[in-house]
Design a protein around this motif. Structure first.
Motif, PDB file in Angstrom:
ATOM      1  N   MET A 110       0.809  -1.209   0.000  1.00 46.58           N
ATOM      2  CA  MET A 110       0.000   0.000   0.000  1.00 46.58           C
ATOM      3  C   MET A 110       0.850   1.270   0.000  1.00 46.58           C
ATOM      4  O   MET A 110       0.692   2.122  -0.863  1.00 46.58           O
ATOM      5  N   ILE A 111       1.750   1.377   0.942  1.00 44.05           N
ATOM      6  CA  ILE A 111       2.499   2.622   1.093  1.00 44.05           C
ATOM      7  C   ILE A 111       3.558   2.784   0.004  1.00 44.05           C
ATOM      8  O   ILE A 111       3.573   3.774  -0.727  1.00 44.05           O
ATOM      9  N   LEU A 113       4.202   1.151  -2.895  1.00 44.45           N
ATOM     10  CA  LEU A 113       3.756   1.167  -4.281  1.00 44.45           C
ATOM     11  C   LEU A 113       2.951   2.423  -4.593  1.00 44.45           C
ATOM     12  O   LEU A 113       2.984   2.925  -5.716  1.00 44.45           O
ATOM     13  N   ASN A 114       2.246   2.959  -3.617  1.00 42.64           N
ATOM     14  CA  ASN A 114       1.553   4.228  -3.826  1.00 42.64           C
ATOM     15  C   ASN A 114       2.541   5.382  -3.936  1.00 42.64           C
ATOM     16  O   ASN A 114       2.239   6.395  -4.572  1.00 42.64           O
ATOM     17  N   VAL A 117       3.358   5.590  -7.630  1.00 47.03           N
ATOM     18  CA  VAL A 117       2.285   6.265  -8.372  1.00 47.03           C
ATOM     19  C   VAL A 117       2.294   7.758  -8.060  1.00 47.03           C
ATOM     20  O   VAL A 117       2.148   8.590  -8.968  1.00 47.03           O
ATOM     21  N   GLY A 118       2.481   8.113  -6.809  1.00 47.80           N
ATOM     22  CA  GLY A 118       2.508   9.525  -6.427  1.00 47.80           C
ATOM     23  C   GLY A 118       3.640  10.292  -7.084  1.00 47.80           C
ATOM     24  O   GLY A 118       3.459  11.434  -7.519  1.00 47.80           O
TER      25      GLY A 118
END
Length: 137
Positions: A110-111, A113-114, A117-118
């Motif tokens: 979650m953290i 890999l996001n 994207v961010g």
């Protein structure tokens, strides 16, 4: 040599302006991606060693060696049959194993890999804003 002819489709990148912006954004994020990849690798390795130490004796097919544990963690990270295939059998022997797996999924899946994207979205936004500022001049 004929198979290299398929690479001609890459000319679309230079001919379509929107694709050029996306490719520029991805290329601009390479240094940040390397940092995020290093961070992911550290978490991946730490959890791999933990899983070998905690679960390797009873589940050698998944966690017997570090390469097996890393492969299993990759499977868990992609959320591919992680619950029924891996975690539930491990939890029958080690009831508190869910703490390791859920924390791994939250941290890596979650953290981290996001973050990737961010970083790409932020870079795309910066490039779009700079192009709009140049067009206003």
């Amino acid at each position: 040599l004929r198979t290299f002819r398929t690479l001609r489709i890459l000319r679309l990148i230079s001919s379509v302006p929107a694709m050029r912006v996306v490719v520029d954004a991805v290329l601009k994020t390479i240094p940040a991606m390397l940092s995020i990849s290093a961070l992911l690798s550290i978490f991946y390795y730490v959890y791999g060693v933990l899983c070998v130490e905690f679960f390797g004796e009873k589940f050698p097919e998944w966690f017997g060696t570090l390469p097996r544990a890393l492969y299993t963690l990759f499977q868990i990270m992609t959320l591919e049959s992680w619950s029924m295939g891996i975690v539930r059998p491990v939890m029958e022997v080690y009831p508190y194993a869910w703490i390791v797996f859920v924390s791994y999924i939250v941290i890596v899946g979650m953290i981290a890999l996001n973050l990737i994207v961010g970083v790409i979205v932020n870079s795309l936004n910066e490039i779009t804003q700079s192009k709009n500022a140049n067009n206003d001049l």
